[in-house]
Design an enzyme around this catalytic site. Structure first.
Site, PDB file in Angstrom:
ATOM      1  N   ARG A 124       0.771  -1.030   0.068  1.00 44.83           N
ATOM      2  CA  ARG A 124       0.196  -0.075  -0.235  1.00 44.83           C
ATOM      3  C   ARG A 124       0.906   1.304   0.111  1.00 44.83           C
ATOM      4  NH1 ARG A 124      -3.583   0.925   4.678  1.00 44.83           N
ATOM      5  NH2 ARG A 124      -4.453   2.454   3.177  1.00 44.83           N
ATOM      6  N   HIS A 128       0.168   5.149  -1.655  1.00 43.78           N
ATOM      7  CA  HIS A 128      -0.030   6.466  -0.835  1.00 43.78           C
ATOM      8  C   HIS A 128       1.171   7.399  -1.019  1.00 43.78           C
ATOM      9  CE1 HIS A 128      -3.510   5.587   1.672  1.00 43.78           C
ATOM     10  NE2 HIS A 128      -3.124   4.566   1.119  1.00 43.78           N
ATOM     11  N   ASP A 129       2.603   6.916  -1.538  1.00 46.84           N
ATOM     12  CA  ASP A 129       3.472   7.815  -1.889  1.00 46.84           C
ATOM     13  C   ASP A 129       3.663   8.155  -3.375  1.00 46.84           C
ATOM     14  OD1 ASP A 129       6.194   8.807  -1.485  1.00 46.84           O
ATOM     15  OD2 ASP A 129       6.960   7.334  -2.499  1.00 46.84           O
ATOM     16  N   GLY A 134       4.351  12.316  -6.592  1.00 45.13           N
ATOM     17  CA  GLY A 134       5.163  11.325  -7.425  1.00 45.13           C
ATOM     18  C   GLY A 134       5.668  10.530  -6.507  1.00 45.13           C
ATOM     19  N   ASP A 136       8.297   9.408  -4.517  1.00 46.65           N
ATOM     20  CA  ASP A 136       9.609  10.171  -4.009  1.00 46.65           C
ATOM     21  C   ASP A 136      10.037   9.971  -2.337  1.00 46.65           C
ATOM     22  OD1 ASP A 136       7.651  11.597  -2.442  1.00 46.65           O
ATOM     23  OD2 ASP A 136       8.123  13.531  -3.465  1.00 46.65           O
ATOM     24  N   ASN A 156      -4.108   8.357   5.929  1.00 42.17           N
ATOM     25  CA  ASN A 156      -2.912   7.535   6.420  1.00 42.17           C
ATOM     26  C   ASN A 156      -2.818   7.412   7.775  1.00 42.17           C
ATOM     27  OD1 ASN A 156      -2.165   7.757   3.885  1.00 42.17           O
ATOM     28  ND2 ASN A 156      -0.563   9.267   4.065  1.00 42.17           N
ATOM     29  N   PRO A 225      -7.787   9.531  -1.918  1.00 40.79           N
ATOM     30  CA  PRO A 225      -9.282   9.287  -1.801  1.00 40.79           C
ATOM     31  C   PRO A 225      -9.690   8.783  -0.506  1.00 40.79           C
ATOM     32  CG  PRO A 225      -8.474   7.566  -3.148  1.00 40.79           C
ATOM     33  CD  PRO A 225      -7.311   8.536  -2.950  1.00 40.79           C
ATOM     34  N   HIS A 255      -6.393  -4.859  -2.995  1.00 43.06           N
ATOM     35  CA  HIS A 255      -7.185  -5.356  -2.000  1.00 43.06           C
ATOM     36  C   HIS A 255      -7.430  -6.763  -1.941  1.00 43.06           C
ATOM     37  CE1 HIS A 255      -8.833  -1.024  -1.275  1.00 43.06           C
ATOM     38  NE2 HIS A 255      -7.450  -0.986  -0.992  1.00 43.06           N
ATOM     39  N   SER A 256      -6.594  -7.541  -2.843  1.00 40.08           N
ATOM     40  CA  SER A 256      -6.888  -9.007  -2.861  1.00 40.08           C
ATOM     41  C   SER A 256      -5.944  -9.477  -1.413  1.00 40.08           C
ATOM     42  CB  SER A 256      -6.062  -9.471  -4.100  1.00 40.08           C
ATOM     43  OG  SER A 256      -6.019 -10.865  -4.020  1.00 40.08           O
ATOM     44  N   THR A 309      -9.639 -14.557   0.477  1.00 35.96           N
ATOM     45  CA  THR A 309      -8.340 -15.021   0.672  1.00 35.96           C
ATOM     46  C   THR A 309      -7.349 -13.778   1.016  1.00 35.96           C
ATOM     47  OG1 THR A 309      -8.016 -14.719  -1.734  1.00 35.96           O
ATOM     48  CG2 THR A 309      -8.827 -17.070  -0.922  1.00 35.96           C
ATOM     49  N   ASP A 314      -4.544 -12.985  -5.552  1.00 29.28           N
ATOM     50  CA  ASP A 314      -5.337 -13.747  -6.853  1.00 29.28           C
ATOM     51  C   ASP A 314      -6.648 -12.774  -7.122  1.00 29.28           C
ATOM     52  OD1 ASP A 314      -7.249 -13.970  -4.716  1.00 29.28           O
ATOM     53  OD2 ASP A 314      -6.655 -16.018  -4.294  1.00 29.28           O
TER      54      ASP A 314
END
Length: 403
Positions: A124, A128-129, A134, A136, A156, A225, A255-256, A309, A314
């Protein structure tokens, strides 16, 4: 969270120019065409039957003054999205630090053995970076007395975690190749490794990024978001970064793996859209399960699986969306919204198609750059030359939960 244009309007009122009437509106008048994003539209009306040339010039000046704050925010996002990759290429450290990628993967593998959930948390970090100015490494910076960084931004705080895994990998890199591998590249490599080690695709990453010299909580708040976001908003947001609808759906497949907090879904269970009722798009049996996990008066830091899972990368995530068993509102809305639904269904039926699209999306996400000056940090939490704030492995931010 939607960009807060109001924050950018604190310039004081525009000059008093004794203008004909002017208003913000959603109109199809010529001045409203070709405006980027969702910028407010200016409609100009003359109080007399005809405007004089002087009145027209004054109205246009006033219109530009009103649009300027929103245009600046749009240009800020566009500059990140449009920045060409600066010397990014596979094998960037093949000569300067040939063991860099294998060293990072070894750290990620050990971390996932200790705590399987850390794989999703590390992955994740790339999202978020890269979305905020960009890729960084700015998301890794701790706050200082002179800087409010991104770790306590709305998307965050109580959410991002496993910073200590990045610390561990960086310390290993500094032992073999001091001040050579950037924290920004470390995040990209670690995200890839977390996916591959969870059973997902493996791919060659492009490297050569520099680390930012600062971070901005406000920038993160204005861009990232919310878990409550709907597909329409997400499509618009991704479009600003030159990411397609296909990219949006594929990258949501991250989010798998992982877990989400009750805090992020209680509104779906008990007050969707202020109705006082649960989300009608949720499968009733799944809602009953979540009701038990997340009672309205319960601990909102309790976590639930993002799909059936949660430790295996997957296409089960998409199968769950088709069955109306998406955990987050921002997930399930991808199936209810027509333009995203076709990709949800396709990925639910063809895992290889999802994997290919996910890799393509991650590479495009990794290309986002701001073009700002940077450095190679020796400690990912602080800019070079600044003292670290406490021991890296016992930083309070490391105790935060997912979503």
């Amino acid at each position: 969270m939607q960009p807060n244009y109001k924050k950018h309007l604190e310039f004081g009122p525009p000059p008093r120019l004794h203008l004909p009437s002017l208003s913000l509106t959603n109109t199809n008048s010529p001045i409203c065409t070709n405006l980027p994003g969702n910028l407010p539209c200016i409609a100009l009306h003359c109080t007399a039957l005809h405007c004089t040339d002087r009145e027209k010039k004054k109205m246009m000046l006033h219109a530009l003054l009103l649009l300027l704050p929103s245009l600046l925010l749009h240009l800020h996002i566009t500059s990140v999205a449009a920045a060409p990759p600066s010397e990014l290429r596979p094998g960037f450290y093949s000569e300067s630090c040939p063991e860099a990628e294998s060293t990072i993967r070894d750290v990620i593998k050990k971390a996932m053995i200790r705590e399987p959930r850390s794989g999703a948390s590390v992955m994740r970090l790339q999202f978020h970076d890269c979305f905020v100015n960009g890729c960084d490494g700015s998301v890794l910076l701790d706050d200082t007395p002179a800087m409010l960084g991104e770790k306590l931004a709305l998307s965050n705080i109580n959410s991002l975690r496993s910073f200590e895994v990045i610390d561990e990998a960086k310390e290993a890199l500094e032992r073999i190749c001091p001040q050579t591998v950037s924290c920004a590249d470390l995040v990209i490599i670690a995200a890839r490794d977390a996916v591959a080690l969870s059973g997902g695709p493996d791919w060659e990453v492009k490297l050569g990024r520099k680390d930012s010299l600062t971070a901005s909580q406000q920038d993160s708040d204005n861009i990232m978001p919310s878990p409550r976001a709907n597909a329409s908003y997400l499509i618009d947001l991704f479009h600003r970064f030159n990411l397609s609808v296909k990219d949006l759906v594929a990258l949501s497949g991250s989010h798998s793996i992982g877990e989400g907090r009750c805090f992020s879904i209680v509104f779906r269970l008990y007050n969707q859209s202020g109705s006082g009722k649960p989300d009608p798009e949720m499968d009733p049996s799944y809602r009953e399960k979540l009701d038990k996990l997340c009672p309205i008066t319960g601990d909102q830091n309790v976590t639930g699986d993002l799909d059936a899972t949660p430790t295996i990368f997957d296409n089960q995530y998409f199968k769950d969306l088709v069955l109306r068993r998406g955990f987050l509102n921002s997930d399930q809305t991808l199936h209810t919204f027509k333009s995203t639904r076709e990709w949800v269904v396709k990925f639910s039926e063809e895992q290889d198609e999802f994997f290919d699209a996910f890799v393509e999306g991650m590479l495009k996400l990794g290309d986002l750059q701001s073009g700002r000056p940077g450095e190679i940090r020796t400690n990912c939490r602080v800019v070079n030359g600044q003292p670290p704030h406490g021991h890296a492995h016992h930083h309070p931010m490391d105790l935060l939960l997912a979503y």
